[in-house]
Scaffold this motif. Structure first.
Motif, short mmCIF file in Angstrom:
data_model
loop_
_atom_site.label_atom_id
_atom_site.label_comp_id
_atom_site.label_asym_id
_atom_site.label_seq_id
_atom_site.Cartn_x
_atom_site.Cartn_y
_atom_site.Cartn_z
N UNK A 17 8.01 -3.90 -7.18
CA UNK A 17 8.15 -2.63 -6.47
C UNK A 17 6.96 -1.72 -6.77
N UNK A 18 6.47 -1.74 -8.01
CA UNK A 18 5.29 -0.96 -8.37
C UNK A 18 4.07 -1.46 -7.61
N UNK A 19 3.91 -2.79 -7.54
CA UNK A 19 2.78 -3.38 -6.82
C UNK A 19 2.81 -2.98 -5.34
N UNK A 20 4.00 -3.02 -4.74
CA UNK A 20 4.13 -2.64 -3.33
C UNK A 20 3.78 -1.17 -3.13
N UNK A 21 4.22 -0.33 -4.05
CA UNK A 21 3.93 1.10 -3.97
C UNK A 21 2.42 1.36 -4.05
N UNK A 22 1.74 0.52 -4.87
CA UNK A 22 0.29 0.68 -5.04
C UNK A 22 -0.52 0.02 -3.95
N UNK A 23 0.16 -0.68 -3.03
CA UNK A 23 -0.56 -1.39 -1.97
C UNK A 23 -1.21 -2.66 -2.48
N UNK A 25 -1.05 -6.84 -3.53
CA UNK A 25 -0.32 -8.04 -3.08
C UNK A 25 0.80 -8.38 -4.06
N UNK A 26 1.76 -9.16 -3.61
CA UNK A 26 2.93 -9.49 -4.42
C UNK A 26 2.60 -10.14 -5.75
N UNK A 27 1.55 -10.98 -5.75
CA UNK A 27 1.21 -11.70 -6.99
C UNK A 27 0.70 -10.76 -8.08
N UNK A 28 0.35 -9.53 -7.72
CA UNK A 28 -0.13 -8.58 -8.72
C UNK A 28 0.96 -8.23 -9.73
N UNK A 29 2.23 -8.36 -9.32
CA UNK A 29 3.33 -8.09 -10.25
C UNK A 29 3.30 -9.09 -11.41
N UNK A 30 3.04 -10.35 -11.10
CA UNK A 30 2.93 -11.37 -12.15
C UNK A 30 1.71 -11.11 -13.03
N UNK A 31 0.63 -10.64 -12.42
CA UNK A 31 -0.55 -10.29 -13.21
C UNK A 31 -0.24 -9.16 -14.19
#
Length: 343
Positions: A17-23, A25-31
């Motif tokens: 949800x944080x990654x989506x808010x920041x614009x 990509x989804x894989x950034x959450x795993x990063x």
């Protein structure tokens, strides 16, 4: 200026949800999870596989939320009690216990406690608040000996199963591949038998420890008011519905008080109570606390108690007492700190 949100303690879904808010990509959450829980960074700037512009955006609203302990006491036996801030004027403790073959951390889940057990210093504080997943996990992440840890016990200040939502977030992070990736067998949750017990038994594979302290309901009630709301026999009946013969283990904690619950009669009654549950009983020496008349039982009494249970087929050990010179009983250091701050 609004307070920044803390990333430490967020699950993978929350990081998505944080990654989506920041614009992002989804894989950034795993990063982000890798940086938080595997690399254990202290600042968003260290997340170098996220663009500088996005790191700057994140830093405007978020922070890691890793906070070092504000005080500690070290025992002659190597036990260390750490004190962590938990909001304005509030503090919680965790206790690091190294031995020859393991290093265990006792973790707190609440500021104060609602349960008010007679023998517990934390209960004398009253209840202030549930700790957030960030405040719970920070005790582990910010521990100076973090790399040495082999085991965790949720047996510090507070009743873990009275704070189930935040506890379960932490257990997910500790055991999930995106987080610490620990085996549940390295984690024990201790309870006096609160309302979250069934959820824990249904949803977690971590070990369970239950505080009994007497085989007699009326006597247990005199020590632990929870006996009225969640009677011991109901707790044991629930435990009997689950399998503790393979991966998961159940143990029972029994603080031994001089002249109160250390008799041969008590030992025989406890053995009868637990004979059909595959379990271990841990006998614990009482750490004296101010203004409580309870006394520590004699070692000879504890050994006789242990032998009766073992002879009757219930595995029983006497837990080594640690950190007595630093008052390792939960609540002592935080109470002193809070009183000092309020002067």
């Amino acid at each position: 200026m609004s307070e920044k949100k803390r990333l430490l303690g967020m699950t993978l879904n929350e990081l998505k949800a944080v990654a989506a808010e920041a614009g992002l990509p989804g894989f950034a959450a795993k990063q982000m999870a890798d940086w938080l829980y595997k690399k254990r960074v202290s600042s968003i700037d260290e997340m170098t596989n996220i663009s500088l512009a996005k790191r700057n955006w994140l830093s405007d609203s978020y922070e890691i939320g890793k906070v070092p302990p504000v005080d500690f006491q070290k025992s002659v036996d190597g036990t260390i009690k750490y004190l962590y801030p938990a909001g304005p004027g509030n503090f919680v403790e965790s206790v690091y216990i190294p031995t020859s073959d393991r290093a265990t951390l006792c973790v707190s889940s609440q500021v104060g406690c609602k349960m008010n057990c007679l023998f517990c210093m934390t209960g004398k504080q009253g209840f202030t608040k549930n700790l957030s997943a960030n405040e719970i996990l920070n005790q582990i992440q910010a521990l100076p000996e973090n790399d040495e840890l082999t085991n965790l016990v949720f047996m510090g200040m507070g009743e873990p199963l009275d704070n189930t939502d935040e506890l379960f977030k932490v257990l997910e992070i500790l055991t999930a591949p995106y987080g610490y990736a620990w085996s549940p067998k390295r984690i024990t949750v201790s309870t006096i038998g609160a309302k979250g017990l069934k959820r824990f038994l249904d949803e977690s594979d971590c070990h369970l420890a239950v505080s009994l302290h007497s085989p007699y309901p009326a006597e247990r009630l005199s020590l632990m008011s929870v006996e009225k709301a969640f009677p011991m026999h109901g707790v044991l009946d629930l435990i009997r519905q689950y399998d503790f013969t393979h991966q998961r283990r159940v143990s029972f904690e029994y603080i031994v008080f001089k002249g109160l619950n250390d008799s041969v009669q008590h030992a025989k009654a406890l053995a009868g109570l637990l004979k059909d549950i595959p379990c271990r009983v841990n006998l614990i020496r009482f750490h004296a606390i101010p203004n409580v008349p309870l006394q520590t039982s004699d070692l000879s009494k504890m050994e006789a108690f242990r032998d009766i249970l073992n002879d009757r087929g219930v595995t029983c050990t006497i837990r080594a007492s640690r950190g007595e010179d630093i008052f390792a009983a939960c609540g002592m250091l935080s109470t002193a700190k809070k009183e000092k701050e309020n002067k």
